[in-house]
Design a protein around this motif. Structure first.
Motif, short mmCIF file in Angstrom:
data_model
loop_
_atom_site.label_atom_id
_atom_site.label_comp_id
_atom_site.label_asym_id
_atom_site.label_seq_id
_atom_site.Cartn_x
_atom_site.Cartn_y
_atom_site.Cartn_z
N ALA A 190 28.30 4.05 0.69
CA ALA A 190 27.32 3.69 1.71
C ALA A 190 26.04 3.18 1.06
O ALA A 190 25.60 3.71 0.04
N LEU A 191 25.46 2.14 1.67
CA LEU A 191 24.15 1.70 1.26
C LEU A 191 23.10 2.52 2.01
O LEU A 191 23.38 3.09 3.06
N PRO A 192 21.88 2.59 1.48
CA PRO A 192 20.82 3.31 2.20
C PRO A 192 20.59 2.68 3.56
O PRO A 192 20.85 1.48 3.75
N PRO A 193 20.07 3.43 4.51
CA PRO A 193 19.75 2.85 5.82
C PRO A 193 18.79 1.68 5.67
O PRO A 193 18.01 1.61 4.71
N GLU A 194 18.83 0.78 6.62
CA GLU A 194 18.01 -0.42 6.57
C GLU A 194 16.53 -0.11 6.38
O GLU A 194 15.84 -0.75 5.57
N ARG A 195 16.03 0.90 7.08
CA ARG A 195 14.61 1.26 6.98
C ARG A 195 14.26 1.72 5.57
O ARG A 195 13.24 1.32 4.99
N VAL A 196 15.13 2.56 4.99
CA VAL A 196 14.89 3.08 3.65
C VAL A 196 14.94 1.96 2.62
O VAL A 196 14.10 1.87 1.71
N LEU A 197 15.93 1.09 2.75
CA LEU A 197 16.08 -0.01 1.81
C LEU A 197 14.87 -0.94 1.87
O LEU A 197 14.34 -1.37 0.83
N ILE A 206 27.57 -9.23 5.05
CA ILE A 206 28.67 -8.89 5.97
C ILE A 206 29.48 -10.14 6.27
O ILE A 206 30.72 -10.12 6.27
N ASP A 207 28.79 -11.27 6.50
CA ASP A 207 29.48 -12.54 6.76
C ASP A 207 30.34 -12.94 5.56
O ASP A 207 31.41 -13.55 5.73
N ARG A 208 29.88 -12.61 4.36
CA ARG A 208 30.62 -12.97 3.15
C ARG A 208 31.73 -11.97 2.82
O ARG A 208 32.49 -12.17 1.87
N GLY A 209 31.82 -10.88 3.61
CA GLY A 209 32.86 -9.89 3.36
C GLY A 209 32.55 -8.93 2.24
O GLY A 209 33.41 -8.17 1.81
N ILE A 210 31.31 -8.92 1.75
CA ILE A 210 30.92 -8.03 0.66
C ILE A 210 30.53 -6.66 1.19
O ILE A 210 30.79 -5.63 0.55
N LEU A 211 29.89 -6.64 2.35
CA LEU A 211 29.54 -5.40 3.02
C LEU A 211 30.27 -5.32 4.35
O LEU A 211 30.72 -6.33 4.89
N THR A 212 30.37 -4.12 4.88
CA THR A 212 30.98 -3.93 6.19
C THR A 212 30.22 -2.82 6.90
O THR A 212 29.57 -1.98 6.26
N THR A 213 30.25 -2.83 8.21
CA THR A 213 29.58 -1.80 8.99
C THR A 213 30.59 -0.97 9.76
O THR A 213 31.65 -1.47 10.14
N ARG A 214 30.25 0.28 9.95
CA ARG A 214 31.04 1.17 10.81
C ARG A 214 30.10 1.73 11.86
O ARG A 214 29.07 2.32 11.52
N MET A 229 29.62 8.40 2.80
CA MET A 229 28.50 8.93 2.04
C MET A 229 28.57 8.47 0.60
O MET A 229 29.63 8.35 0.02
N SER A 230 27.39 8.22 -0.02
CA SER A 230 27.37 7.82 -1.41
C SER A 230 27.62 9.02 -2.30
O SER A 230 27.20 10.14 -2.01
N ARG A 231 28.31 8.77 -3.42
CA ARG A 231 28.57 9.83 -4.38
C ARG A 231 27.48 9.91 -5.45
O ARG A 231 27.56 10.70 -6.37
N LYS A 232 26.46 9.08 -5.33
CA LYS A 232 25.40 9.04 -6.32
C LYS A 232 24.35 10.12 -6.05
O LYS A 232 24.13 10.53 -4.90
N LEU A 233 23.68 10.54 -7.11
CA LEU A 233 22.57 11.47 -6.98
C LEU A 233 21.35 10.72 -6.46
O LEU A 233 21.22 9.50 -6.66
N PRO A 234 20.43 11.41 -5.78
CA PRO A 234 19.24 10.73 -5.26
C PRO A 234 18.48 9.96 -6.32
O PRO A 234 17.97 8.86 -6.06
N GLY A 258 27.94 3.67 14.08
CA GLY A 258 27.48 5.05 14.04
C GLY A 258 27.48 5.68 12.66
O GLY A 258 27.06 6.82 12.50
N SER A 259 27.98 4.93 11.65
CA SER A 259 28.07 5.50 10.30
C SER A 259 27.18 4.79 9.29
O SER A 259 26.69 5.41 8.35
N GLY A 260 26.97 3.47 9.44
CA GLY A 260 26.11 2.76 8.52
C GLY A 260 26.78 1.56 7.90
O GLY A 260 27.77 1.04 8.40
N THR A 261 26.23 1.13 6.77
CA THR A 261 26.71 -0.04 6.06
C THR A 261 27.34 0.38 4.74
O THR A 261 26.78 1.21 4.02
N PHE A 262 28.50 -0.20 4.43
CA PHE A 262 29.27 0.22 3.26
C PHE A 262 29.69 -1.00 2.45
O PHE A 262 29.79 -2.11 2.97
N VAL A 263 29.94 -0.75 1.16
CA VAL A 263 30.53 -1.78 0.31
C VAL A 263 31.97 -1.97 0.76
O VAL A 263 32.74 -0.99 0.87
#
Length: 266
Positions: A48-55, A74-82, A1-6, A84-89
């Motif tokens: 976490a980055l926002p979901p694909e639809r939201v972004l 993801i290919d560059r290793g900057i993002l990663t996926t988990r 989960m992101s620690r940022k405010l909406p 059922g959880s989403g996409t993360f830095v």
């Protein structure tokens, strides 16, 4: 989960919007904008980055464009996926070249949860390379351990370890950390010799790691020794090049008495 405010997330996403007047493809612009935000510390490792639809909706591009940008990062290793959880830095990993530590110890030191997925645990006959590295006679029995090494459930490396069978007569008793087991047996190594080089992932390695074939890997072969000088472990590890950096600290004395020995093994 992101620690940022909406409100913080909304402001940051707005800055990611590609320039439709530019000749650069929108997905590449979006990928570069996300990368710039990460490098500037706007998105932190593990966030976490926002979901694909939201972004996609927020930056006014199609979901196909968003998906291509995310896949590129993801290919560059900057993002990663988990799953059922989403996409993360992605959290960049550093492999120290001067410290003898187990994979589990390294991962815990970075605030992550280590894990293993066994591929095989068996008694076998040493290969010529294993026999030579461990100082064994041809045909000597060894314990061979093959496994995937994980950090926060993401595959980071493939590891194959070989030990003289007298140090591990039943490989199936090993549950997780090899070095923890060896400490309990009084056979923990005190020093090691490592050889490091770059290789590309084979089809099988890529399948096991969940990456594309040909990805750059950091190959490390290590021979570890007991206090008396006997070789106790020979390990070959293939670390993901998009997630690992090799780090060492160098110093220069007041006098130089000859150049250090450097082994460019191929």
């Amino acid at each position: 989960m992101s620690r940022k405010l909406p409100t913080e997330i909304d402001a940051l996403i707005a800055e990611l919007k590609p320039d439709e007047a530019s000749s650069t493809p929108l997905y590449i612009q979006l990928a570069e904008n996300i990368t710039d935000a990460i490098r500037a510390g706007r998105w932190l490792p593990g966030e976490a980055l926002p979901p694909e639809r939201v972004l996609a909706q927020s930056v006014a591009v199609s979901r196909v464009t968003t998906r291509k940008a995310v896949e590129l990062l993801i290919d560059r290793g900057i993002l990663t996926t988990r799953q059922g959880s989403g996409t993360f830095v992605a959290r960049p990993m550093e492999h120290p070249a001067t410290t003898l530590a187990s994979f589990s110890e390294e991962i815990r030191a970075r605030g992550m949860t280590p894990g293993s997925k066994w591929l095989s645990r068996e008694l076998s006959i040493a290969t010529p390379e294993e026999a030579l590295s461990l100082g064994l006679a041809p045909g000597t029995a060894i314990a061979r351990l093959s496994r995937l090494r994980l950090a926060d459930d993401e595959v980071m490396a493939i590891e194959v370890s070989a030990l003289p069978s007298r140090y591990l007569p039943d490989p199936t008793v090993l549950e997780d950390s090899l070095y923890s087991y060896m400490r309990g047996q009084g056979t923990a190594p005190v020093r090691a010799l490592q050889h490091i080089r770059a290789v590309n992932a084979t089809e099988r390695q890529a399948t096991l790691m969940g990456v594309k074939p040909g990805l750059a890997l950091l190959y490390i072969s290590r021979i570890a020794f007991l206090p008396g000088g006997s070789a106790v472990e020979f390990t070959r590890s293939y670390y993901r090049g998009d997630r690992y950096d090799l780090v060492s600290e160098l110093s220069r004395g007041t006098e130089v008495r000859g150049a250090p020995a450097v082994d460019f093994a191929s």
